[in-house]
Design a protein around this motif. Structure first.
Motif, PDB file in Angstrom:
ATOM      1  N   ARG A 194       0.831  -1.200   0.000  1.00  8.52           N
ATOM      2  CA  ARG A 194       0.000   0.000   0.000  1.00  8.52           C
ATOM      3  C   ARG A 194       0.868   1.252   0.000  1.00  8.52           C
ATOM      4  N   ARG A 195       1.912   1.267   0.807  1.00  9.99           N
ATOM      5  CA  ARG A 195       2.777   2.438   0.923  1.00  9.99           C
ATOM      6  C   ARG A 195       3.535   2.716  -0.375  1.00  9.99           C
ATOM      7  N   ILE A 196       3.891   1.662  -1.085  1.00 12.79           N
ATOM      8  CA  ILE A 196       4.690   1.833  -2.303  1.00 12.79           C
ATOM      9  C   ILE A 196       3.813   2.051  -3.533  1.00 12.79           C
ATOM     10  N   SER A 197       2.702   1.328  -3.613  1.00 16.99           N
ATOM     11  CA  SER A 197       1.894   1.343  -4.835  1.00 16.99           C
ATOM     12  C   SER A 197       0.895   2.499  -4.895  1.00 16.99           C
ATOM     13  N   HIS A 198       0.435   2.962  -3.757  1.00 15.22           N
ATOM     14  CA  HIS A 198      -0.558   4.042  -3.736  1.00 15.22           C
ATOM     15  C   HIS A 198       0.177   5.387  -3.802  1.00 15.22           C
ATOM     16  N   LYS A 199      -0.063   6.143  -4.849  1.00 14.55           N
ATOM     17  CA  LYS A 199       0.701   7.373  -5.078  1.00 14.55           C
ATOM     18  C   LYS A 199       0.575   8.372  -3.941  1.00 14.55           C
ATOM     19  N   SER A 200      -0.637   8.578  -3.460  1.00 18.28           N
ATOM     20  CA  SER A 200      -0.843   9.566  -2.399  1.00 18.28           C
ATOM     21  C   SER A 200      -0.184   9.136  -1.091  1.00 18.28           C
ATOM     22  N   VAL A 201      -0.272   7.836  -0.780  1.00 18.87           N
ATOM     23  CA  VAL A 201       0.359   7.326   0.440  1.00 18.87           C
ATOM     24  C   VAL A 201       1.877   7.398   0.311  1.00 18.87           C
ATOM     25  N   ARG A 202       2.390   7.063  -0.862  1.00 18.22           N
ATOM     26  CA  ARG A 202       3.840   7.120  -1.082  1.00 18.22           C
ATOM     27  C   ARG A 202       4.345   8.555  -0.980  1.00 18.22           C
ATOM     28  N   ARG A 203       3.550   9.504  -1.459  1.00 14.95           N
ATOM     29  CA  ARG A 203       3.945  10.910  -1.376  1.00 14.95           C
ATOM     30  C   ARG A 203       4.013  11.372   0.076  1.00 14.95           C
ATOM     31  N   LEU A 204       3.158  10.809   0.913  1.00 20.31           N
ATOM     32  CA  LEU A 204       3.150  11.159   2.332  1.00 20.31           C
ATOM     33  C   LEU A 204       4.281  10.471   3.098  1.00 20.31           C
ATOM     34  N   SER A 205       4.846   9.413   2.528  1.00 17.65           N
ATOM     35  CA  SER A 205       5.854   8.608   3.218  1.00 17.65           C
ATOM     36  C   SER A 205       7.258   9.170   3.001  1.00 17.65           C
ATOM     37  N   SER A 206       8.083   9.014   4.015  1.00 14.77           N
ATOM     38  CA  SER A 206       9.493   9.381   3.898  1.00 14.77           C
ATOM     39  C   SER A 206      10.289   8.154   3.463  1.00 14.77           C
ATOM     40  N   SER A 207      11.536   8.359   3.104  1.00 17.20           N
ATOM     41  CA  SER A 207      12.392   7.234   2.738  1.00 17.20           C
ATOM     42  C   SER A 207      12.587   6.308   3.933  1.00 17.20           C
ATOM     43  N   GLY A 208      12.624   6.905   5.136  1.00 14.08           N
ATOM     44  CA  GLY A 208      12.752   6.095   6.344  1.00 14.08           C
ATOM     45  C   GLY A 208      11.572   5.172   6.547  1.00 14.08           C
ATOM     46  N   ASP A 209      10.366   5.649   6.212  1.00 10.95           N
ATOM     47  CA  ASP A 209       9.167   4.821   6.348  1.00 10.95           C
ATOM     48  C   ASP A 209       9.262   3.581   5.453  1.00 10.95           C
ATOM     49  N   ILE A 210       9.697   3.789   4.226  1.00 12.10           N
ATOM     50  CA  ILE A 210       9.794   2.678   3.273  1.00 12.10           C
ATOM     51  C   ILE A 210      10.886   1.710   3.700  1.00 12.10           C
ATOM     52  N   ILE A 211      12.017   2.230   4.182  1.00 13.69           N
ATOM     53  CA  ILE A 211      13.113   1.366   4.647  1.00 13.69           C
ATOM     54  C   ILE A 211      12.654   0.516   5.823  1.00 13.69           C
ATOM     55  N   VAL A 212      11.905   1.121   6.753  1.00 12.74           N
ATOM     56  CA  VAL A 212      11.399   0.386   7.913  1.00 12.74           C
ATOM     57  C   VAL A 212      10.464  -0.729   7.471  1.00 12.74           C
ATOM     58  N   ASN A 213       9.542  -0.419   6.576  1.00 12.67           N
ATOM     59  CA  ASN A 213       8.603  -1.433   6.101  1.00 12.67           C
ATOM     60  C   ASN A 213       9.323  -2.603   5.435  1.00 12.67           C
ATOM     61  N   LEU A 214      10.267  -2.286   4.565  1.00 13.29           N
ATOM     62  CA  LEU A 214      10.999  -3.339   3.852  1.00 13.29           C
ATOM     63  C   LEU A 214      11.851  -4.165   4.804  1.00 13.29           C
ATOM     64  N   THR A 215      12.452  -3.513   5.790  1.00 11.16           N
ATOM     65  CA  THR A 215      13.275  -4.231   6.763  1.00 11.16           C
ATOM     66  C   THR A 215      12.424  -5.147   7.629  1.00 11.16           C
ATOM     67  N   LEU A 216      11.272  -4.650   8.062  1.00  6.25           N
ATOM     68  CA  LEU A 216      10.350  -5.492   8.823  1.00  6.25           C
ATOM     69  C   LEU A 216       9.891  -6.686   7.994  1.00  6.25           C
ATOM     70  N   LEU A 217       9.590  -6.435   6.735  1.00  2.12           N
ATOM     71  CA  LEU A 217       9.140  -7.494   5.844  1.00  2.12           C
ATOM     72  C   LEU A 217      10.227  -8.558   5.697  1.00  2.12           C
ATOM     73  N   LEU A 218      11.477  -8.126   5.508  1.00  2.00           N
ATOM     74  CA  LEU A 218      12.601  -9.057   5.376  1.00  2.00           C
ATOM     75  C   LEU A 218      12.811  -9.846   6.665  1.00  2.00           C
ATOM     76  N   THR A 219      12.734  -9.170   7.805  1.00  2.00           N
ATOM     77  CA  THR A 219      12.931  -9.843   9.089  1.00  2.00           C
ATOM     78  C   THR A 219      11.868 -10.910   9.321  1.00  2.00           C
ATOM     79  N   LEU A 220      10.628 -10.593   9.003  1.00  2.00           N
ATOM     80  CA  LEU A 220       9.542 -11.555   9.163  1.00  2.00           C
ATOM     81  C   LEU A 220       9.715 -12.745   8.226  1.00  2.00           C
ATOM     82  N   LEU A 221      10.104 -12.471   6.988  1.00  2.00           N
ATOM     83  CA  LEU A 221      10.317 -13.548   6.020  1.00  2.00           C
ATOM     84  C   LEU A 221      11.430 -14.475   6.483  1.00  2.00           C
ATOM     85  N   LEU A 222      12.535 -13.902   6.939  1.00  2.00           N
ATOM     86  CA  LEU A 222      13.650 -14.712   7.424  1.00  2.00           C
ATOM     87  C   LEU A 222      13.249 -15.517   8.652  1.00  2.00           C
ATOM     88  N   GLY A 223      12.397 -14.939   9.501  1.00  2.00           N
ATOM     89  CA  GLY A 223      11.921 -15.664  10.672  1.00  2.00           C
ATOM     90  C   GLY A 223      11.088 -16.873  10.278  1.00  2.00           C
TER      91      GLY A 223
END
Length: 225
Positions: A110-139
């Motif tokens: 949602r954060r990456i694909s939705h233009k308005s949400v992505r515009r509201l997001s900082s680079s830190g927000d996206i990095i956090v989401n991706l890192t959480l996603l990777l951590t969960l997948l590895l778990g």
């Protein structure tokens, strides 16, 4: 050298960053502790993803606490066999791990694909989401496939002991030397999460509105006009 750095020095560097970062954030930027809600932009994916993630993560964290903090000797003392513990840990852990992963995937998509949400997001927000996603997948991969690399591997005889030793200021890096790769990657990715925690929106986890549970009801009256 690398073994000692990763499993003896790095945990304390992350811990120091976690503490100092929170102090700095509270003193100089405490009004930025917010999740920056984008509910008005898009609600459906946010609701589904948020519920799955937040409910799932409570059980995931609880499961990690039991596995890492409670010694194996304790579960044996209360009559729980290793086979029973393994069935419960893998079964419940897999269900809530997958739930949390799906929730985070929806929130990240949602954060990456939705233009308005992505515009509201900082680079830190996206990095956090991706890192959480990777951590969960590895778990999840560690739980399901991690032991194939080292048959008979029991994390409670190595990782759990090492984890408790950190808080006693005498971690033994040798305990982590023969850990399966997936487990190592999962732990290192979790280090990244804790390192980012005080500097990103993750810090809003401490602003849980517990006061809502004891405050008086707000009564709304319809205007007859």
């Amino acid at each position: 050298m690398w073994n000692n750095f990763l499993w003896v020095i790095l945990p304390y560097l992350i811990f120091a960053s976690f503490i100092v970062g929170h102090i700095f954030r509270y003193r100089y930027d405490k009004f930025s502790v917010t999740a920056k809600s984008s509910e008005l932009i898009e609600k459906r994916q946010l609701m589904i993803g948020s519920i799955l993630f937040h409910v799932g993560i409570l059980f995931v964290v609880g499961g990690h606490f039991v596995g890492l903090v409670i010694p194996k000797s304790f579960t044996e003392a209360i009559g729980m066999s290793e086979h029973t513990y393994h069935i419960i840990a893998v079964g419940i852990g897999s269900v809530f791990g997958v739930m949390t992963f799906i929730g985070m995937f929806l929130l990240t998509y949602r954060r990456i694909s939705h233009k308005s949400v992505r515009r509201l997001s900082s680079s830190g927000d996206i990095i956090v989401n991706l890192t959480l996603l990777l951590t969960l997948l590895l778990g999840i991969l560690s739980t399901l496939f991690g032991t194939k690399e080292v048959p008979g591997f029991d994390y409670r005889e190595s990782i759990s002991i090492w984890f408790r030793q950190i808080f006693m200021f005498r971690p033994d890096a040798n305990l982590m030397a023969e850990i399966p790769l997936l487990f190592k990657l999962h732990i290192l990715s979790a280090f990244v999460i804790f390192g980012l925690f005080p500097y990103t929106r993750l810090v809003h986890a401490w602003s849980v509105p517990l006061s809502y549970l004891k405050r008086r009801y707000i009564i709304y009256r319809k205007n007859p006009s």
